[in-house]
Write an enzyme that holds these catalytic residues in place. Structure first.
Site, PDB file in Angstrom:
ATOM      1  N   CYS A  54      31.998  46.592  37.329  1.00 51.35           N
ATOM      2  CA  CYS A  54      31.057  46.616  36.201  1.00 51.35           C
ATOM      3  C   CYS A  54      31.022  45.291  35.439  1.00 51.35           C
ATOM      4  CB  CYS A  54      31.375  47.773  35.256  1.00 51.35           C
ATOM      5  SG  CYS A  54      33.038  47.745  34.564  1.00 51.35           S
TER       6      CYS A  54
ATOM      7  N   HIS B  41      34.368  50.274  30.380  1.00 49.89           N
ATOM      8  CA  HIS B  41      33.142  49.972  31.125  1.00 49.89           C
ATOM      9  C   HIS B  41      32.380  48.846  30.441  1.00 49.89           C
ATOM     10  CE1 HIS B  41      29.854  50.638  33.835  1.00 49.89           C
ATOM     11  NE2 HIS B  41      29.025  51.013  32.877  1.00 49.89           N
TER      12      HIS B  41
END
Length: 340
Positions: A87, A163
């Site tokens: 990510c 994230h």
């Protein structure tokens, strides 16, 4: 080395992300950390091309904004995340491949070729293509921690997962680019001047969904290369001095000194930028270096010279003494219970 198919975890650090950008072959950009959502923190870095936001994943199904599913996808680079730990790279590449018309930014051959190759692909296939890009993966995994032992990772993992996502203006609208979603999230119409105010509100609203004591957030800005910007300002000011030296006005020398003062100010900022980058370089070397062989060799030498066990015992004694002292201080600070 990482086994085939695996991507390492990336630390949320401007030095790391600036090195990623450089590793991809991009020129004219760097990354800076933003410590608060106050407007002044953003103004100091303008122009800002995009933001990278790190947050802790929670069981929250709320999605602010609307997921784009129409023909706007043809003009937005969006890749679904199809592999774990990618990510960070997906967030920064989402910003890089959606830049448009920035004359001082050069994407380089690798990303230009990748963008052209995937132009007609859907989000899932773009994600697959990104995960299979050898150079992008090598740059990402250059920040993996080198090890001499393989650890059993089959045991329980940490409950906390983090994230990275990106925010940036594209064609007059603010988009959230999150590889775990099915498409870009539209947060409404913005202008080049207003998008920062809009994204500050969006990020603040997202943070409000967490507990009041939650502090595990990090925000970074993708901005122009500050050394390039400062060098250009100094160059223009030096040209101003050349013009002023041919001027016959009475305040000529005063104006020249004022310009020289500006040059000195920008030179001091340039020196600070150079020092910061040297620090980033040292920290990145430390991140990538494997210290374990040195530690093992040091322990072996200490053991061969019969110094290891005495040092361990001395350390244990210090630990016990600190614990005893701490207990005495705590006992002394306890207030006697009142008797009613």
């Amino acid at each position: 080395m990482n086994p085939a198919g695996e991507w390492c975890l990336i630390e949320s650090d401007p030095g790391v992300f600036s090195a990623l950008i450089k590793g991809f072959g991009v020129e004219g950009l760097q990354v800076e950390e933003i410590v608060t959502l106050e407007k002044e923190c953003f103004q100091k870095l303008e122009p800002i091309y995009g933001l990278i936001f790190l947050f802790k994943c929670i069981d929250d199904k709320v999605t602010e904004g609307n997921i784009v599913e129409d023909n706007r996808l043809e003009n937005i680079f969006f890749a679904e995340q199809v592999i774990s730990n990618a990510c960070a790279t997906q967030a920064i590449i989402s910003v890089l491949l959606n830049l448009d018309g920035q004359k001082d930014v050069k994407l380089g051959g690798t990303l230009c070729d990748f963008k052209d190759f995937t132009r007609s692909f859907g989000p899932n296939l773009k994600g697959v293509s990104l995960s299979n890009s050898k150079l992008i993966k090598e740059v990402h995994n250059s920040f993996s921690k080198q090890q001499v032992f393989e650890y059993d990772q089959s045991g329980p993992k940490s409950q906390d997962n983090y994230h990275f996502i990106a925010y940036m203006p594209i064609n007059g609208r603010l988009y959230e680019l999150d590889g775990l979603k099915s498409g870009p999230i539209d947060h409404g119409k913005v202008t080049t001047e207003s998008w920062i105010d809009s994204v500050r509100a969006v990020i603040d609203k997202r943070i409000q969904r967490y507990a009041a004591n939650e502090i595990n957030f990090n925000l970074m800005a993708v901005i122009g290369d500050q050394k390039d910007i400062l060098n250009k300002k100094i160059e223009l000011l030096n040209k101003d001095i050349e013009v002023l030296q041919n001027d016959n006005k009475q305040d000529k020398f005063l104006r020249i000194e004022m310009v020289r003062s500006e040059i000195a100010f920008f030179q001091s900022r340039l020196a600070a930028e150079d020092e910061k980058r040297r620090g980033y370089e040292v920290e990145n070397i430390r991140r990538k270096h494997n210290y374990l062989p040195f530690i093992i060799e040091m322990l072996r030498v200490l053991a061969d010279n019969e110094k290891l066990i005495p040092l361990v015992n001395a350390a244990k004694e210090k630990r016990d003494n600190r614990a005893t002292t701490s207990k005495r201080v705590n006992d002394a600070n306890k207030k006697p219970e009142s008797v009613s």
